[in-house]
Design a protein around this motif. Structure first.
Motif, PDB file in Angstrom:
ATOM      1  N   ALA A   1      53.755  41.403  37.399  1.00  0.00           N
ATOM      2  CA  ALA A   1      52.754  41.430  38.342  1.00  0.00           C
ATOM      3  C   ALA A   1      53.326  40.634  39.624  1.00  0.00           C
ATOM      4  O   ALA A   1      54.364  40.157  39.815  1.00  0.00           O
ATOM      5  CB  ALA A   1      51.962  40.163  37.692  1.00  0.00           C
TER       6      ALA A   1
ATOM      7  N   THR B   1      50.940  38.923  41.726  1.00  0.00           N
ATOM      8  CA  THR B   1      50.413  37.691  41.902  1.00  0.00           C
ATOM      9  C   THR B   1      49.628  37.413  40.252  1.00  0.00           C
ATOM     10  O   THR B   1      49.147  38.430  39.777  1.00  0.00           O
ATOM     11  CB  THR B   1      49.260  37.796  42.912  1.00  0.00           C
ATOM     12  OG1 THR B   1      49.579  38.158  44.129  1.00  0.00           O
ATOM     13  CG2 THR B   1      48.411  36.463  42.776  1.00  0.00           C
TER      14      THR B   1
ATOM     15  N   LEU C   1      44.281  36.654  35.926  1.00  0.00           N
ATOM     16  CA  LEU C   1      43.941  37.865  36.804  1.00  0.00           C
ATOM     17  C   LEU C   1      45.509  38.152  37.107  1.00  0.00           C
ATOM     18  O   LEU C   1      46.341  37.275  37.859  1.00  0.00           O
ATOM     19  CB  LEU C   1      42.992  37.485  37.918  1.00  0.00           C
ATOM     20  CG  LEU C   1      41.778  37.206  37.602  1.00  0.00           C
ATOM     21  CD1 LEU C   1      41.463  35.683  37.793  1.00  0.00           C
ATOM     22  CD2 LEU C   1      40.742  37.786  38.479  1.00  0.00           C
ATOM     23  N   MET C   2      45.754  39.313  37.094  1.00  0.00           N
ATOM     24  CA  MET C   2      47.098  40.022  37.435  1.00  0.00           C
ATOM     25  C   MET C   2      47.038  41.194  38.295  1.00  0.00           C
ATOM     26  O   MET C   2      46.415  42.046  38.134  1.00  0.00           O
ATOM     27  CB  MET C   2      47.984  40.533  36.292  1.00  0.00           C
ATOM     28  CG  MET C   2      48.418  39.072  35.365  1.00  0.00           C
ATOM     29  SD  MET C   2      49.335  39.796  33.897  1.00  0.00           S
ATOM     30  CE  MET C   2      47.874  40.072  32.905  1.00  0.00           C
ATOM     31  N   GLU C   3      47.480  40.937  39.650  1.00  0.00           N
ATOM     32  CA  GLU C   3      47.730  41.953  40.805  1.00  0.00           C
ATOM     33  C   GLU C   3      49.095  42.643  40.748  1.00  0.00           C
ATOM     34  O   GLU C   3      50.155  41.779  40.371  1.00  0.00           O
ATOM     35  CB  GLU C   3      47.109  41.332  41.858  1.00  0.00           C
ATOM     36  CG  GLU C   3      45.948  40.895  42.030  1.00  0.00           C
ATOM     37  CD  GLU C   3      45.318  40.089  43.005  1.00  0.00           C
ATOM     38  OE1 GLU C   3      44.656  40.957  43.963  1.00  0.00           O
ATOM     39  OE2 GLU C   3      45.907  39.247  43.710  1.00  0.00           O
TER      40      GLU C   3
ATOM     41  N   PRO D   1      44.414  45.955  39.529  1.00  0.00           N
ATOM     42  CA  PRO D   1      44.580  44.697  38.869  1.00  0.00           C
ATOM     43  C   PRO D   1      43.858  44.651  37.639  1.00  0.00           C
ATOM     44  O   PRO D   1      42.950  45.655  37.186  1.00  0.00           O
ATOM     45  CB  PRO D   1      43.727  43.661  39.921  1.00  0.00           C
ATOM     46  CG  PRO D   1      42.821  44.664  40.394  1.00  0.00           C
ATOM     47  CD  PRO D   1      43.371  45.901  40.641  1.00  0.00           C
TER      48      PRO D   1
ATOM     49  N   GLU E   1      40.506  46.115  31.832  1.00  0.00           N
ATOM     50  CA  GLU E   1      41.057  46.983  32.924  1.00  0.00           C
ATOM     51  C   GLU E   1      39.781  47.377  33.978  1.00  0.00           C
ATOM     52  O   GLU E   1      40.022  48.174  34.687  1.00  0.00           O
ATOM     53  CB  GLU E   1      41.857  48.052  32.445  1.00  0.00           C
ATOM     54  CG  GLU E   1      43.051  47.349  31.933  1.00  0.00           C
ATOM     55  CD  GLU E   1      44.026  48.553  31.377  1.00  0.00           C
ATOM     56  OE1 GLU E   1      44.954  48.978  32.019  1.00  0.00           O
ATOM     57  OE2 GLU E   1      44.017  48.548  29.946  1.00  0.00           O
TER      58      GLU E   1
ATOM     59  N   VAL F   1      36.706  43.798  36.277  1.00  0.00           N
ATOM     60  CA  VAL F   1      37.788  42.856  36.806  1.00  0.00           C
ATOM     61  C   VAL F   1      37.325  42.190  38.062  1.00  0.00           C
ATOM     62  O   VAL F   1      37.611  41.080  38.453  1.00  0.00           O
ATOM     63  CB  VAL F   1      38.986  43.800  37.183  1.00  0.00           C
ATOM     64  CG1 VAL F   1      39.939  43.148  38.048  1.00  0.00           C
ATOM     65  CG2 VAL F   1      39.566  44.304  35.743  1.00  0.00           C
TER      66      VAL F   1
ATOM     67  N   GLN G   1      37.249  38.319  39.321  1.00  0.00           N
ATOM     68  CA  GLN G   1      37.766  37.868  40.474  1.00  0.00           C
ATOM     69  C   GLN G   1      36.927  37.199  41.277  1.00  0.00           C
ATOM     70  O   GLN G   1      37.201  35.973  42.117  1.00  0.00           O
ATOM     71  CB  GLN G   1      38.161  39.057  41.444  1.00  0.00           C
ATOM     72  CG  GLN G   1      38.973  38.804  42.437  1.00  0.00           C
ATOM     73  CD  GLN G   1      40.173  38.173  42.547  1.00  0.00           C
ATOM     74  OE1 GLN G   1      41.460  38.454  41.824  1.00  0.00           O
ATOM     75  NE2 GLN G   1      40.443  36.838  42.800  1.00  0.00           N
TER      76      GLN G   1
END
Length: 281
Positions: A100, A102, A216-218, A224, A238, A243, A247
């Motif tokens: 990731a 972020t 939350l992974m970007e 993401p 996903e 998502v 966010q």
């Protein structure tokens, strides 16, 4: 997110799974896209399995076995490839966590794993694994501390964490453990510019993540994803619409939380209070 691992089929079980999937697909005369269509996924998804960029899934492996007429071959290899140091339900998220750009977390009751001290992690793990052997507990603690290493180095992600004030007040282990943990939070934020920490105070009232931990992974090269976790289970999300909803809820929680500076002040104050508790016990 899609960078291939070592694809030597003898390097590890995941690489062997990928090589066997490629062999079976090519023997069937199918492209990645064609196989993906028959297994209700994308050709890119198939490619990620073949290059060992992603851990195989048991459900998709069952579909692939059916399409390729390979009995339960891929399902058996999948079980081997999914061997992991962390809880199985978290394993896929842990894999993505390392890739990731972020990581944005919100935790309602405890300090998230990436920011835990060894003593805090051990006390928390023992509480959740009441009947596990000490060896199992130590393995889980070791895996959690190993995860935390991803916050260091030139490719470390930005880690933006929101913890509820409850996490500062609930005793995990002992007052000394809590004091050490909260002091470590302050030191981590001061020493790592890529770590941002906010506290959601009791005064903020109800919030979207009251009953679940959310991450939350970007990524630099992929959409993401969201990981949610409750007791003994977790889910990787996903779907783009869902998502986006997570966010938005996270953005609201971030706006409601104390500023990073005020959060550190509250954490310092709570650490001092735990020192008082320690002396009085």
């Amino acid at each position: 997110m899609t960078q291939p691992r070592n694809t030597d089929p003898y390097a590890d079980a995941r690489a062997f799974y990928g090589s066997e999937l490629r062999r079976l697909r090519e023997d069937a005369g199918l492209s990645q896209d064609q196989l993906g269509q028959r297994a209700f996924c994308s050709g890119t998804y198939i490619g990620q399995f073949e290059t060992a960029a992603r851990r195989p899934q048991l459900e998709i492996s069952k579909l692939l076995d059916e399409v390729l007429g390979s009995g339960e071959h891929l399902q058996r290899l999948c079980r081997l490839a999914r061997t992991t140091k962390v809880a199985d339900y978290f394993a896929d998220a842990a894999e993505l966590e390392r890739q990731a750009r972020t990581i944005s977390e919100c935790s309602p009751m405890f300090i998230p794993g990436l920011l835990q001290t060894e003593a805090y992690a051990r006390a928390l793990t023992r509480a959740s694994q009441r009947f596990a052997s000490q060896q199992v507990v130590e393995q889980l603690v070791s895996a959690r501390l190993e995860r935390a290493q991803l916050l260091d180095g030139p490719t470390a992600p930005v880690d933006w964490t929101i913890i509820h004030e409850s996490a500062l007040r609930v005793t995990v282990g002992a007052p000394a453990i809590m004091r050490e943990q909260l002091t470590y939070l302050v030191e981590t934020v001061q020493c790592r510019p890529n770590v941002v920490l906010q506290v959601l105070p009791f005064a903020a009232g109800p919030h979207p993540f009251m009953n679940t931990m959310v991450s939350l992974m970007e990524f630099s090269d992929a959409p993401p994803v969201v990981y949610t976790e409750s007791a003994y289970s977790g889910q990787l999300i996903e779907d783009p619409a869902l998502v986006a909803q997570f966010q938005s809820a996270y953005d609201l929680a971030r706006a409601t939380a104390l500023s990073p500076e005020a959060s550190l002040s509250l954490i310092r104050s709570a650490a001092e209070e735990w020192t008082t508790h320690e002396y009085h016990n």
